[in-house]
Scaffold this motif. Structure first.
Motif, PDB file in Angstrom:
ATOM      1  N   PHE A  74       0.821  -1.199   0.000  1.00 23.85           N
ATOM      2  CA  PHE A  74       0.000   0.000   0.000  1.00 23.85           C
ATOM      3  C   PHE A  74       0.864   1.262   0.000  1.00 23.85           C
ATOM      4  N   ALA A  75       1.893   1.260   0.831  1.00 19.75           N
ATOM      5  CA  ALA A  75       2.755   2.444   0.929  1.00 19.75           C
ATOM      6  C   ALA A  75       3.512   2.692  -0.371  1.00 19.75           C
ATOM      7  N   ARG A  76       3.913   1.629  -1.041  1.00 20.90           N
ATOM      8  CA  ARG A  76       4.641   1.812  -2.304  1.00 20.90           C
ATOM      9  C   ARG A  76       3.721   2.338  -3.399  1.00 20.90           C
ATOM     10  N   ALA A  77       2.461   1.945  -3.355  1.00 17.46           N
ATOM     11  CA  ALA A  77       1.530   2.355  -4.399  1.00 17.46           C
ATOM     12  C   ALA A  77       0.944   3.744  -4.138  1.00 17.46           C
ATOM     13  N   ALA A  78       0.614   4.042  -2.884  1.00 16.21           N
ATOM     14  CA  ALA A  78      -0.136   5.259  -2.591  1.00 16.21           C
ATOM     15  C   ALA A  78       0.679   6.332  -1.882  1.00 16.21           C
ATOM     16  N   LEU A  79       1.658   5.933  -1.110  1.00 21.32           N
ATOM     17  CA  LEU A  79       2.426   6.883  -0.311  1.00 21.32           C
ATOM     18  C   LEU A  79       3.894   6.784  -0.703  1.00 21.32           C
TER      19      LEU A  79
END
Length: 168
Positions: free
Chosen positions: A39-44
């Protein structure tokens, strides 16, 4: 068999059962960390700690669950002849071969304790951006090896009892 061996086997198996059941749930923590990483790599911005934390959780999962796997007899074994033998022959072969495993685990524990002491004394850290300290994961490894040693001796006692015609 003496009463202390029965008590030892019961204690070790109860301890390893509880710790093994706890270790099973580390897989869910690992899944949460990896999900957060995705999630962090994709969105943040990518989190710098997730890959190493995942590796540390996997070490805990394997090392703390190893004794439980031995206890449940779910460890991988070369089963070419073993499955055809009767219980007493299996117990005899296990009594003879478990000493190799005990020696291996003893050497592994000796090295693990020295490595953990080094990590504590010199504040050893993993290379990379996050630079986590290494002593917690090395301590978990030593605990896991100790639990496997305890479980192996409990298995040895059970096999010796089986050879004598007793059950523990």
């Amino acid at each position: 068999m003496p009463n202390w061996t029965r008590t030892y086997v019961r204690f070790v198996e109860a301890l390893n059962y509880r710790i093994g059941r706890f270790a099973m749930y580390l897989l869910f923590v690992l899944m949460a960390v990896m999900l957060w990483s995705s999630f962090a790599r994709a969105a943040l911005t990518p989190a710098i700690w997730t890959d190493e934390m995942g590796q540390f959780l996997m070490v805990g999962y394997f090392m703390l669950g190893g004794a439980y796997a031995l206890q449940m007899d779910s460890a991988v074994r070369m089963d070419l002849l073993y499955s055809r033998w009767n219980d007493r022959t299996k117990a005899f072969v296990d009594v003879v071969t478990i000493f190799a495993l005990l020696f291996y685990l003893g050497v592994l524990l000796f090295g693990g304790i020295e490595s953990t002491a080094y990590a504590i004394e010199y504040d050893e850290r993993r290379r990379g951006l996050w630079r986590p300290v290494m002593w917690p994961v090395k301590t978990v490894m030593c605990v896991g090896i100790t639990l496997m040693l305890l479980q192996c001796t409990a298995i040895l006692f059970k096999d010796v009892a089986k050879l004598k015609g007793e059950e523990l």
